[in-house]
Enzyme design. Structure first.
Site, PDB file in Angstrom:
ATOM      1  N   GLU A  96     -12.350 -40.076   6.876  1.00 47.40           N
ATOM      2  CA  GLU A  96     -12.114 -41.035   5.782  1.00 47.40           C
ATOM      3  C   GLU A  96     -13.279 -40.920   4.791  1.00 47.40           C
ATOM      4  O   GLU A  96     -14.324 -40.369   5.130  1.00 47.40           O
ATOM      5  CB  GLU A  96     -12.050 -42.459   6.336  1.00 47.40           C
ATOM      6  CG  GLU A  96     -10.924 -42.647   7.331  1.00 47.40           C
ATOM      7  CD  GLU A  96     -10.811 -44.086   7.833  1.00 47.40           C
ATOM      8  OE1 GLU A  96     -11.626 -44.943   7.409  1.00 47.40           O
ATOM      9  OE2 GLU A  96      -9.909 -44.329   8.639  1.00 47.40           O
ATOM     10  N   PRO A  97     -13.121 -41.512   3.608  1.00 47.58           N
ATOM     11  CA  PRO A  97     -14.210 -41.418   2.627  1.00 47.58           C
ATOM     12  C   PRO A  97     -15.546 -41.926   3.180  1.00 47.58           C
ATOM     13  O   PRO A  97     -16.592 -41.383   2.863  1.00 47.58           O
ATOM     14  CB  PRO A  97     -13.715 -42.287   1.465  1.00 47.58           C
ATOM     15  CG  PRO A  97     -12.219 -42.218   1.561  1.00 47.58           C
ATOM     16  CD  PRO A  97     -11.909 -42.131   3.028  1.00 47.58           C
ATOM     17  N   ARG A 157     -13.010 -27.235  19.532  1.00 49.27           N
ATOM     18  CA  ARG A 157     -14.303 -26.953  18.896  1.00 49.27           C
ATOM     19  C   ARG A 157     -14.753 -25.507  19.166  1.00 49.27           C
ATOM     20  O   ARG A 157     -15.253 -24.839  18.267  1.00 49.27           O
ATOM     21  CB  ARG A 157     -15.333 -27.945  19.430  1.00 49.27           C
ATOM     22  CG  ARG A 157     -16.604 -27.943  18.658  1.00 49.27           C
ATOM     23  CD  ARG A 157     -17.415 -29.191  18.958  1.00 49.27           C
ATOM     24  NE  ARG A 157     -17.112 -30.278  18.046  1.00 49.27           N
ATOM     25  CZ  ARG A 157     -17.301 -31.565  18.328  1.00 49.27           C
ATOM     26  NH1 ARG A 157     -17.756 -31.919  19.503  1.00 49.27           N
ATOM     27  NH2 ARG A 157     -17.030 -32.483  17.435  1.00 49.27           N
ATOM     28  N   ILE A 188     -25.910  -5.865   1.754  1.00 45.25           N
ATOM     29  CA  ILE A 188     -25.776  -4.412   1.932  1.00 45.25           C
ATOM     30  C   ILE A 188     -24.700  -3.841   1.009  1.00 45.25           C
ATOM     31  O   ILE A 188     -24.754  -2.679   0.623  1.00 45.25           O
ATOM     32  CB  ILE A 188     -25.527  -4.095   3.436  1.00 45.25           C
ATOM     33  CG1 ILE A 188     -26.840  -4.339   4.192  1.00 45.25           C
ATOM     34  CG2 ILE A 188     -25.026  -2.669   3.646  1.00 45.25           C
ATOM     35  CD1 ILE A 188     -26.741  -4.305   5.687  1.00 45.25           C
ATOM     36  N   GLY A 226     -23.794  -5.088  -5.544  1.00 41.55           N
ATOM     37  CA  GLY A 226     -22.970  -5.809  -6.524  1.00 41.55           C
ATOM     38  C   GLY A 226     -21.552  -6.052  -6.036  1.00 41.55           C
ATOM     39  O   GLY A 226     -20.961  -7.113  -6.285  1.00 41.55           O
ATOM     40  N   GLU A 267     -15.161 -30.422  11.924  1.00 40.70           N
ATOM     41  CA  GLU A 267     -15.120 -30.579  13.393  1.00 40.70           C
ATOM     42  C   GLU A 267     -16.526 -30.760  13.959  1.00 40.70           C
ATOM     43  O   GLU A 267     -16.869 -30.209  15.006  1.00 40.70           O
ATOM     44  CB  GLU A 267     -14.364 -29.430  14.052  1.00 40.70           C
ATOM     45  CG  GLU A 267     -12.873 -29.527  13.743  1.00 40.70           C
ATOM     46  CD  GLU A 267     -12.010 -28.544  14.486  1.00 40.70           C
ATOM     47  OE1 GLU A 267     -12.226 -28.367  15.694  1.00 40.70           O
ATOM     48  OE2 GLU A 267     -11.119 -27.971  13.845  1.00 40.70           O
TER      49      GLU A 267
HETATM   50  C1  LIG Z   1     -12.567 -27.581   4.456  1.00 37.36           C
HETATM   51  C2  LIG Z   1     -12.538 -28.842   5.255  1.00 37.36           C
HETATM   52  C3  LIG Z   1     -11.458 -29.135   6.070  1.00 37.36           C
HETATM   53  C4  LIG Z   1     -11.415 -30.338   6.786  1.00 37.36           C
HETATM   54  N1  LIG Z   1     -10.300 -30.639   7.538  1.00 37.36           N
HETATM   55  C5  LIG Z   1     -10.221 -31.846   8.159  1.00 37.36           C
HETATM   56  C6  LIG Z   1      -9.027 -32.222   8.844  1.00 37.36           C
HETATM   57  O1  LIG Z   1      -8.049 -31.463   8.935  1.00 37.36           O
HETATM   58  N2  LIG Z   1      -8.987 -33.454   9.407  1.00 37.36           N
HETATM   59  C7  LIG Z   1     -10.024 -34.330   9.343  1.00 37.36           C
HETATM   60  O2  LIG Z   1      -9.905 -35.422   9.881  1.00 37.36           O
HETATM   61  N3  LIG Z   1     -11.176 -33.991   8.702  1.00 37.36           N
HETATM   62  C8  LIG Z   1     -11.296 -32.777   8.108  1.00 37.36           C
HETATM   63  N4  LIG Z   1     -12.446 -32.420   7.431  1.00 37.36           N
HETATM   64  C9  LIG Z   1     -13.525 -33.401   7.324  1.00 37.36           C
HETATM   65  C10 LIG Z   1     -14.763 -33.021   8.118  1.00 37.36           C
HETATM   66  O3  LIG Z   1     -14.548 -33.216   9.475  1.00 37.36           O
HETATM   67  C11 LIG Z   1     -15.920 -33.841   7.549  1.00 37.36           C
HETATM   68  O4  LIG Z   1     -16.198 -33.337   6.250  1.00 37.36           O
HETATM   69  C12 LIG Z   1     -17.157 -33.759   8.428  1.00 37.36           C
HETATM   70  O5  LIG Z   1     -16.964 -34.472   9.615  1.00 37.36           O
HETATM   71  C13 LIG Z   1     -18.390 -34.314   7.706  1.00 37.36           C
HETATM   72  O6  LIG Z   1     -18.121 -35.585   7.213  1.00 37.36           O
HETATM   73  P1  LIG Z   1     -18.479 -35.956   5.690  1.00 37.36           P
HETATM   74  O7  LIG Z   1     -17.923 -34.910   4.818  1.00 37.36           O
HETATM   75  O8  LIG Z   1     -18.073 -37.360   5.470  1.00 37.36           O
HETATM   76  O9  LIG Z   1     -20.049 -35.824   5.631  1.00 37.36           O
HETATM   77  P2  LIG Z   1     -21.117 -36.888   6.179  1.00 37.36           P
HETATM   78  O10 LIG Z   1     -20.594 -37.555   7.397  1.00 37.36           O
HETATM   79  O11 LIG Z   1     -21.555 -37.704   5.031  1.00 37.36           O
HETATM   80  O12 LIG Z   1     -22.276 -35.910   6.626  1.00 37.36           O
HETATM   81  C14 LIG Z   1     -22.992 -35.148   5.656  1.00 37.36           C
HETATM   82  C15 LIG Z   1     -24.001 -34.288   6.347  1.00 37.36           C
HETATM   83  O13 LIG Z   1     -24.946 -35.099   7.029  1.00 37.36           O
HETATM   84  C16 LIG Z   1     -25.490 -34.374   8.109  1.00 37.36           C
HETATM   85  N5  LIG Z   1     -25.404 -35.211   9.309  1.00 37.36           N
HETATM   86  C17 LIG Z   1     -24.333 -35.874   9.759  1.00 37.36           C
HETATM   87  N6  LIG Z   1     -24.621 -36.523  10.903  1.00 37.36           N
HETATM   88  C18 LIG Z   1     -25.912 -36.257  11.181  1.00 37.36           C
HETATM   89  C19 LIG Z   1     -26.805 -36.634  12.218  1.00 37.36           C
HETATM   90  N7  LIG Z   1     -26.385 -37.416  13.246  1.00 37.36           N
HETATM   91  N8  LIG Z   1     -28.083 -36.192  12.170  1.00 37.36           N
HETATM   92  C20 LIG Z   1     -28.474 -35.404  11.155  1.00 37.36           C
HETATM   93  N9  LIG Z   1     -27.693 -35.008  10.151  1.00 37.36           N
HETATM   94  C21 LIG Z   1     -26.423 -35.425  10.159  1.00 37.36           C
HETATM   95  C22 LIG Z   1     -24.660 -33.088   8.245  1.00 37.36           C
HETATM   96  O14 LIG Z   1     -25.380 -32.014   7.673  1.00 37.36           O
HETATM   97  C23 LIG Z   1     -23.429 -33.380   7.434  1.00 37.36           C
HETATM   98  O15 LIG Z   1     -22.856 -32.211   6.897  1.00 37.36           O
HETATM   99  C24 LIG Z   1     -12.499 -31.220   6.724  1.00 37.36           C
HETATM  100  C25 LIG Z   1     -13.611 -30.905   5.920  1.00 37.36           C
HETATM  101  C26 LIG Z   1     -13.637 -29.747   5.190  1.00 37.36           C
HETATM  102  C27 LIG Z   1     -14.838 -29.456   4.319  1.00 37.36           C
END
Ligand SMILES: Cc1cc2nc3c(=O)[nH]c(=O)nc-3n(C[C@H](O)[C@H](O)[C@H](O)COP(=O)(O)OP(=O)(O)OC[C@H]3O[C@@H](n4cnc5c(N)ncnc54)[C@H](O)[C@@H]3O)c2cc1C
Length: 384
Positions: free
Chosen positions: A126-127, A240, A335, A338, A361
């Site tokens: 979710e957002p 995973r 490697i 361009g 994931e």
């Molecule tokens: C191409 C793509 C496909 C996806 N497909 C699906 C799908 O099919 N279904 C679905 O439900 N979701 C899907 N997702 C969502 C994905 O699982 C989330 O983007 C991911 O879990 C990260 O959540 P967020 O984007 O809200 O980032 P945030 O939760 O805001 O996290 C941002 C960053 O904070 C860092 N972070 C997070 N937790 C910690 C911690 N405990 N300690 C230190 N650093 C941390 C990590 O670097 C992370 O990338 C998809 C995402 C992408 C980009």
């Protein structure tokens, strides 16, 4: 292409046979035309289903998911075409909760997803709830005999083309992780809207969904009420390692392309492959690929051999394989000079394909937390 890993003791004859047959199919049928990703994904699901490859993405009554087969499939498909891997993987992730916890009625969908006649999606994020799954805000309020779901889901792969979504929502038995449930939500249910299509660096169908009073019958509940977090984690426990396998496929392709390029390209009057610094890169890439393969197939083998949970093994496989694939592909781009950054070149597309695997994931940072907690937990058990 080095396929010596198939001789490792993790595999049985059926795995080698599957790998050989899928390799031949991929060579004859991939890559697909990606001009229209929605159409390409629909077509790939249909063709993969027709050819029988999607059978292994779900488990019917009395069957189990074979993680080694899933990993071999993802590795092989990713090596040929990232979108084909995506189409395959989402059929598994989207039906995982049904395979593991579904009722007989819910399992009827599996015949269609395995045949490539229905497209599945997994709607957890979710957002304001990505890494922090327990922060889910979408609600599922009890209403008569059923539920009414309201909220937003985002980053949903196959969003917009899926026939159904495995959606997670708060039923409120307890705060945080304990008050979430899983539901099977057909895409044509009134109140479900595709609010926005999302574009990413390696295009595939992706959307933000709006759920505005989506009514689902009691039979849509997957497993027990309040068990949604546990169900999501069990599904991720299976799938995973397969993300690591996809990364491995991308990395192997990058290594193969690099070997061909280094042998073909003349630099300073000799093949590039005679430059020792290039040889150093090739050695690093080969080591990363083999080490990633060992971790991926260790996790898959452990799960297939009855380990109830492979949390540590799957986290290690996903973290290592995706991070190292990024490095292998970066070296391949270097490697290729361009040509490596030229739009449409295979290593340029691998460079874009790999990035999201370190985020979804469970981001790499989250995998590190999981591994550390597992290690600290086992230490307190040992010393306790
Ligand atoms: C191409 C793509 C496909 C996806 N497909 C699906 C799908 O099919 N279904 C679905 O439900 N979701 C899907 N997702 C969502 C994905 O699982 C989330 O983007 C991911 O879990 C990260 O959540 P967020 O984007 O809200 O980032 P945030 O939760 O805001 O996290 C941002 C960053 O904070 C860092 N972070 C997070 N937790 C910690 C911690 N405990 N300690 C230190 N650093 C941390 C990590 O670097 C992370 O990338 C998809 C995402 C992408 C980009």
């Amino acid at each position: 292409m080095d396929r010596s890993f198939l001789g490792w003791p993790f595999f049985e004859a059926r795995h080698r046979d599957f790998a050989d047959r899928l390799e031949a199919w991929c060579a004859a049928n991939l890559p697909a035309d990606h001009t229209d990703v929605d159409a390409a994904c629909r077509d790939l699901v249909a063709r993969l289903g027709e050819a029988g490859w999607l059978r292994v993405t779900a488990a019917g009554e009395g069957e189990t998911l074979d993680v080694r087969t899933l990993c071999i499939a993802r590795e092989t498909l990713a090596r040929h075409d990232g979108l084909a891997d995506f189409a395959f993987a989402m059929q598994g992730l989207g039906t995982g909760a049904i395979s593991l916890f579904g009722s007989a009625g819910q399992r009827e969908w599996l015949a269609r997803t395995r045949a490539g006649k229905a497209i599945a999606a997994f709607a957890l994020s979710e957002p304001r709830s990505g890494s922090d799954v327990a922060a889910i805000e979408t609600t599922a309020a009890r209403d008569g005999g059923g539920y009414v779901l309201s909220g937003e889901k985002t980053w949903i792969s196959n969003g917009g083309i899926a026939d159904f979504y495995c959606v997670f929502a708060r039923t409120g038995e307890a705060p945080g992780a304990k008050g979430i449930s899983a539901f099977l939500m057909p895409a044509d249910t009134p109140g479900l809207d595709i609010a926005e299509r999302l574009e990413v660096i390696a295009p595939h169908p992706l959307a933000r969904l709006r759920l505005d009073g989506v009514r689902l019958p009691a039979s849509a509940l997957i497993g027990a009420s309040g068990d949604g977090f546990r169900i999501a984690m069990a599904v991720l426990d299976v799938f995973r390692s397969t993300v690591g396998a996809a990364a491995l496929g991308f990395a192997r392709r990058a290594l193969d392309e690099t070997l061909a390029r280094a042998s073909r390209r003349e630099l300073f009057g000799a093949p590039m492959s005679e430059l020792q610094m290039v040889q150093g890169h090739i050695a690093d890439m080969a080591l990363d690929v083999d080490a990633a393969a060992l971790l991926v197939y260790r996790a898959a083998w452990a799960k297939d051999n009855g380990a109830p949970r492979v949390t540590r093994e799957a986290a290690m496989a996903k973290l290592y394989a995706t991070d190292r694939a990024q490095s292998v592909i970066d070296k391949a781009v270097q490697i290729h000079g361009g040509d490596g950054v030229r739009r449409g070149h295979i290593v340029e597309s691998l460079y874009r394909e790999i990035r999201a695997l370190r985020i979804y994931e469970g981001a790499s940072d989250v995998q590190k937390v999981i591994i550390a907690r597992q290690m600290l937990g086992s230490r307190s058990v040992r010393s306790g």
